[in-house]
Design an enzyme around this catalytic site. Sequence first.
Site, PDB file in Angstrom:
ATOM      1  N   HIS A 128       0.817  -1.217   0.000  1.00 47.65           N
ATOM      2  CA  HIS A 128       0.000   0.000   0.000  1.00 47.65           C
ATOM      3  C   HIS A 128       0.852   1.269   0.000  1.00 47.65           C
ATOM      4  O   HIS A 128       0.339   2.352  -0.295  1.00 47.65           O
ATOM      5  CB  HIS A 128      -0.992   0.006   1.172  1.00 47.65           C
ATOM      6  CG  HIS A 128      -0.389   0.267   2.522  1.00 47.65           C
ATOM      7  ND1 HIS A 128      -0.110  -0.733   3.437  1.00 47.65           N
ATOM      8  CD2 HIS A 128      -0.015   1.422   3.125  1.00 47.65           C
ATOM      9  CE1 HIS A 128       0.386  -0.199   4.533  1.00 47.65           C
ATOM     10  NE2 HIS A 128       0.463   1.108   4.368  1.00 47.65           N
ATOM     11  N   ASP A 158       0.122  -7.703   1.530  1.00 47.93           N
ATOM     12  CA  ASP A 158       0.456  -6.277   1.576  1.00 47.93           C
ATOM     13  C   ASP A 158       1.968  -6.060   1.619  1.00 47.93           C
ATOM     14  O   ASP A 158       2.463  -5.234   2.389  1.00 47.93           O
ATOM     15  CB  ASP A 158      -0.216  -5.587   2.764  1.00 47.93           C
ATOM     16  CG  ASP A 158      -0.202  -4.062   2.630  1.00 47.93           C
ATOM     17  OD1 ASP A 158      -0.003  -3.561   1.498  1.00 47.93           O
ATOM     18  OD2 ASP A 158      -0.342  -3.365   3.646  1.00 47.93           O
ATOM     19  N   GLY A 237       3.417   6.502   8.235  1.00 47.17           N
ATOM     20  CA  GLY A 237       4.814   6.682   7.817  1.00 47.17           C
ATOM     21  C   GLY A 237       5.692   5.532   8.261  1.00 47.17           C
ATOM     22  O   GLY A 237       6.766   5.306   7.700  1.00 47.17           O
ATOM     23  N   ASN A 238       5.245   4.773   9.285  1.00 52.88           N
ATOM     24  CA  ASN A 238       5.975   3.586   9.723  1.00 52.88           C
ATOM     25  C   ASN A 238       5.719   2.383   8.824  1.00 52.88           C
ATOM     26  O   ASN A 238       6.454   1.394   8.881  1.00 52.88           O
ATOM     27  CB  ASN A 238       5.595   3.186  11.152  1.00 52.88           C
ATOM     28  CG  ASN A 238       6.401   3.897  12.217  1.00 52.88           C
ATOM     29  OD1 ASN A 238       5.890   4.750  12.929  1.00 52.88           O
ATOM     30  ND2 ASN A 238       7.675   3.540  12.315  1.00 52.88           N
ATOM     31  N   SER A 239       4.666   2.451   8.017  1.00 50.78           N
ATOM     32  CA  SER A 239       4.312   1.306   7.171  1.00 50.78           C
ATOM     33  C   SER A 239       5.493   0.881   6.310  1.00 50.78           C
ATOM     34  O   SER A 239       6.106   1.707   5.628  1.00 50.78           O
ATOM     35  CB  SER A 239       3.134   1.663   6.256  1.00 50.78           C
ATOM     36  OG  SER A 239       1.958   1.807   6.995  1.00 50.78           O
ATOM     37  N   LEU A 294      -4.449 -25.268  -0.298  1.00 51.18           N
ATOM     38  CA  LEU A 294      -4.966 -26.550   0.173  1.00 51.18           C
ATOM     39  C   LEU A 294      -6.308 -26.837  -0.487  1.00 51.18           C
ATOM     40  O   LEU A 294      -6.680 -28.003  -0.672  1.00 51.18           O
ATOM     41  CB  LEU A 294      -5.099 -26.521   1.695  1.00 51.18           C
ATOM     42  CG  LEU A 294      -5.335 -27.828   2.435  1.00 51.18           C
ATOM     43  CD1 LEU A 294      -4.242 -28.855   2.093  1.00 51.18           C
ATOM     44  CD2 LEU A 294      -5.388 -27.575   3.936  1.00 51.18           C
ATOM     45  N   GLY A 295      -7.035 -25.784  -0.839  1.00 53.29           N
ATOM     46  CA  GLY A 295      -8.298 -25.975  -1.561  1.00 53.29           C
ATOM     47  C   GLY A 295      -9.467 -26.318  -0.663  1.00 53.29           C
ATOM     48  O   GLY A 295     -10.317 -27.124  -1.051  1.00 53.29           O
ATOM     49  N   VAL A 296      -9.532 -25.704   0.515  1.00 53.76           N
ATOM     50  CA  VAL A 296     -10.650 -25.932   1.431  1.00 53.76           C
ATOM     51  C   VAL A 296     -11.182 -24.584   1.897  1.00 53.76           C
ATOM     52  O   VAL A 296     -10.450 -23.600   1.971  1.00 53.76           O
ATOM     53  CB  VAL A 296     -10.241 -26.777   2.653  1.00 53.76           C
ATOM     54  CG1 VAL A 296      -9.872 -28.188   2.230  1.00 53.76           C
ATOM     55  CG2 VAL A 296      -9.074 -26.128   3.407  1.00 53.76           C
ATOM     56  N   THR A 297     -12.501 -24.538   2.206  1.00 59.56           N
ATOM     57  CA  THR A 297     -13.081 -23.363   2.841  1.00 59.56           C
ATOM     58  C   THR A 297     -13.151 -23.641   4.334  1.00 59.56           C
ATOM     59  O   THR A 297     -13.562 -24.733   4.755  1.00 59.56           O
ATOM     60  CB  THR A 297     -14.478 -23.052   2.284  1.00 59.56           C
ATOM     61  OG1 THR A 297     -15.310 -24.210   2.425  1.00 59.56           O
ATOM     62  CG2 THR A 297     -14.392 -22.681   0.813  1.00 59.56           C
TER      63      THR A 297
END
Length: 497
Positions: A128, A158, A237-239, A294-297
């Site tokens: 960001h 991010d 500003g720390n990001s 992994l393909g799981v919800t």
Amino acid sequence: MNKRQFFLGMLLASLIGGIVALAGVSYFIQSQEPSNFDEKQKASFVNLLSGENFTVPEGINFVASAQLVTPAVVHVKSTIGFRGNTPRDPMQELFGFPPRGNQEFRGAMSSGSGVIISSDGYIVTNNHVVEDATQIDISLDNNKRYVARVIGTDPTTDLALLKIDADGLPFVKFGNSDETKIGEWVLAVGNPFNLNSTVTAGIISAKARNIGILRGAVENNLQIESFLQTDAVVNPGNSGGALVNLAGELIGINTAIATTTGTFSGYSFAVPSSLVKKVMDDLMEYGAVQRGLLGVTIRDVSPELEDELNMELPVDQGVYINGVNPNSGGEEAGLKPGDIIVGVDGRETTSVSILQEMVARKRPGDKVNVEYIRDGKKMETVATLRNFNGNTNIVEKEVKKTYEFDGVLFENISDEQKERLGISGGAMITTVGRSGWRSAGARPGFIITSIISEDGRIRISDADRLIEVLNELSGQEIVVLGMFNDGTEYYFEVEVE
């Protein structure tokens, strides 16, 4: 008077004398009450934390870590887009010149931090901080300045990887965030409110924290939030800055704060270094992050889940499988809806955040050992992770060819840009070094469509043609014409060296 009476008299006199003496001393002491705080503190108990015999334990001394890390934390300034504010003049159109006059092109500015992670100029920061940037300027702790290029970004964590052209730079070594303990001292280093090289201290308050900050910002709900939570002061500003342990090792990239005011309110969050390192390795090697799935919800085991299912689950913590995607690694491994994952590769998996972080460290084709509970029994299986397309292939980012002239980088524009802007060709500036081009007005994102020289106007079809023309016009002062990606027309004059 016999001897017995004599000794009794002496004893009685001694007792009376002692009592009188004690009373006198007591009165004297009371009358010497300290009259100021200097004396009062001298009269108090000895301060065990002062004196020449006391030294601060080496393990909680922040000085060494701060001195080691600060030179490798940079200030990142991103410029986003440019706009013009002068209407076109028909006479200028007639002669092929866009308006100049008092035309101004302002770019929105974004400021953050970054951490040098190699001596040859690789820098990790937050996505960001540099998202949609047309130019990224880097300022080092010693005030040296560079223009950075983006190697790759990963919105799901991010994170972004930048590169500057330099060697022999100080850098921060990766630590192992898995070994970080709650209560451990840490330092946050960055550039809050443009206050360069600011160091703050705190402790690890929690691990594997999901605050939902990336929810909705990432397609397919594939964001990874498993933050280290700390009470070290972090502000805008720390990001992208460093979270380090007292050995000066990078254990996280500061990313977010929990606040209702926009400034620090007691809690900050960092992407753990074990995940950062994997993402940076992927971006450097492939230009894109390799996500093994992994393909799981899934969802966290909780009392609310038990109420929803109207059943009592066999464990209080874990990851409940809602569904298993067809042709996925989870299906191939035999996982089923209703299973509860409680461990991955030997690490206890008490929440969705932990499971997502552990899997996100892997690439397609990697295998993971999964511990799960089915029908009250603990079971194990091995799953082979797959990519978004359901296979184990590595996905490499298509890297556009770049062209360089006098410190300025160019690339060809796409067919979509040509159609949208109504032009037949052109070459786009991607990076402007600190050359005469920058002072002349060249800006990243500007598409060069033609050049006017002593011999007339020359159309630019692509970057190859541009470099050819510039080499032919060496020593001349030229006018460079074109537009930005939003259609705003612009031009500048520059001497070709």
